[in-house]
Design a protein around this motif. Structure first.
Motif, PDB file in Angstrom:
ATOM      1  N   ILE A 107     -31.599   8.187   3.949  1.00 39.20           N
ATOM      2  CA  ILE A 107     -32.868   8.925   3.892  1.00 39.20           C
ATOM      3  C   ILE A 107     -33.974   8.043   3.333  1.00 39.20           C
ATOM      4  O   ILE A 107     -35.097   8.031   3.848  1.00 39.20           O
ATOM      5  CB  ILE A 107     -32.692  10.212   3.059  1.00 39.20           C
ATOM      6  N   VAL A 108     -33.668   7.294   2.271  1.00 34.40           N
ATOM      7  CA  VAL A 108     -34.675   6.406   1.679  1.00 34.40           C
ATOM      8  C   VAL A 108     -35.103   5.350   2.694  1.00 34.40           C
ATOM      9  O   VAL A 108     -36.293   5.030   2.806  1.00 34.40           O
ATOM     10  CB  VAL A 108     -34.136   5.770   0.371  1.00 34.40           C
ATOM     11  N   LEU A 109     -34.165   4.837   3.462  1.00 32.78           N
ATOM     12  CA  LEU A 109     -34.495   3.858   4.509  1.00 32.78           C
ATOM     13  C   LEU A 109     -35.434   4.481   5.544  1.00 32.78           C
ATOM     14  O   LEU A 109     -36.434   3.876   5.945  1.00 32.78           O
ATOM     15  CB  LEU A 109     -33.208   3.361   5.163  1.00 32.78           C
ATOM     16  N   ARG A 110     -35.133   5.704   5.960  1.00 34.70           N
ATOM     17  CA  ARG A 110     -35.977   6.388   6.943  1.00 34.70           C
ATOM     18  C   ARG A 110     -37.332   6.763   6.356  1.00 34.70           C
ATOM     19  O   ARG A 110     -38.348   6.755   7.069  1.00 34.70           O
ATOM     20  CB  ARG A 110     -35.256   7.635   7.457  1.00 34.70           C
ATOM     21  N   ALA A 111     -37.362   7.096   5.080  1.00 28.53           N
ATOM     22  CA  ALA A 111     -38.622   7.502   4.441  1.00 28.53           C
ATOM     23  C   ALA A 111     -39.632   6.356   4.394  1.00 28.53           C
ATOM     24  O   ALA A 111     -40.839   6.594   4.333  1.00 28.53           O
ATOM     25  CB  ALA A 111     -38.349   8.041   3.040  1.00 28.53           C
ATOM     26  N   ARG A 112     -39.145   5.125   4.442  1.00 34.56           N
ATOM     27  CA  ARG A 112     -40.047   3.968   4.471  1.00 34.56           C
ATOM     28  C   ARG A 112     -40.907   3.960   5.738  1.00 34.56           C
ATOM     29  O   ARG A 112     -41.951   3.335   5.775  1.00 34.56           O
ATOM     30  CB  ARG A 112     -39.240   2.662   4.460  1.00 34.56           C
ATOM     31  N   GLN A 113     -40.427   4.627   6.763  1.00 36.68           N
ATOM     32  CA  GLN A 113     -41.067   4.540   8.075  1.00 36.68           C
ATOM     33  C   GLN A 113     -42.123   5.617   8.314  1.00 36.68           C
ATOM     34  O   GLN A 113     -42.734   5.659   9.383  1.00 36.68           O
ATOM     35  CB  GLN A 113     -39.986   4.636   9.162  1.00 36.68           C
TER      36      GLN A 113
END
Length: 197
Positions: A140-146
């Motif tokens: 989720i944190v990886l996706r939230a960067r986008q």
């Protein structure tokens, strides 16, 4: 005093690093614990939680928040949301995170019944779920960067009108994980030496 502006990439790097530390801890310290150790409390009575209860509480909280956050992130991605260069914390979210950083010895907190451990005898499944949720939160944190994580709002299951910014909700979850993982470590350290089963 308001926090200094932070680059979004630095903010998410910090969350990622904290989650990776928790993931290593879960593998090295909690994964192989058997039911005897997971369920043993550091003292008599209904006082402090056992290691398993600390992890179960985190799993319950994750079970409420992770699906909602995932759905809100998908919507933001579908709308074409783009990352903001600077993290902007909301007033309520920043206060909630700051209050969670105060040690429990200084400011005890009461866990809402909805998030409290169930009181059942726990098995290694509790550590497996905990590890899976850490992996999910890392994703989720990886996706939230986008996306623009300042603009995505996450409703609270207890107070639906309270909608924290995604940056605040993610930071809150990570600090909450750190708080209870440290609690579980203290409990583990206080127990008599018992071989894991």
């Amino acid at each position: 005093m308001p926090a200094l502006p932070r680059a979004t990439s630095d903010f998410f790097d910090d969350l990622t690093n904290a989650l990776l530390v928790l993931r290593v801890q879960a593998q090295r310290r909690f994964r192989l614990l058997g039911p005897e150790v997971l369920n043993r409390r550091p003292g008599p009575g209904p006082g402090p939680w056992s290691v398993g209860e600390c992890l179960e509480h985190l799993n319950i909280v994750g079970g409420y928040f992770l699906p909602t956050i995932g759905a809100r992130l998908r919507r933001a991605q579908e709308r074409g949301s783009q990352p903001a260069p600077i993290v902007k914390h909301g007033l309520i979210g920043a206060r909630l995170v700051a209050s969670l950083r105060i040690p429990a010895a200084e400011k005890p907190r009461v866990t809402p019944q909805r998030y409290a451990p169930t009181g059942t005898r726990l098995t290694r499944t509790v550590t497996e779920v905990y590890s899976r949720q850490l992996d999910e939160l890392l994703s989720i944190v990886l996706r939230a960067r986008q996306v623009n994580a300042n603009a995505v709002r996450i409703p609270n299951p207890l107070f639906p009108l309270l909608r924290l910014r995604l940056v605040d909700q993610l930071e809150y979850l990570v600090v909450h994980l750190q708080r209870h993982a440290a609690q579980a470590e203290r409990v583990l350290a206080a127990l008599p030496v018992v071989a894991s089963e």
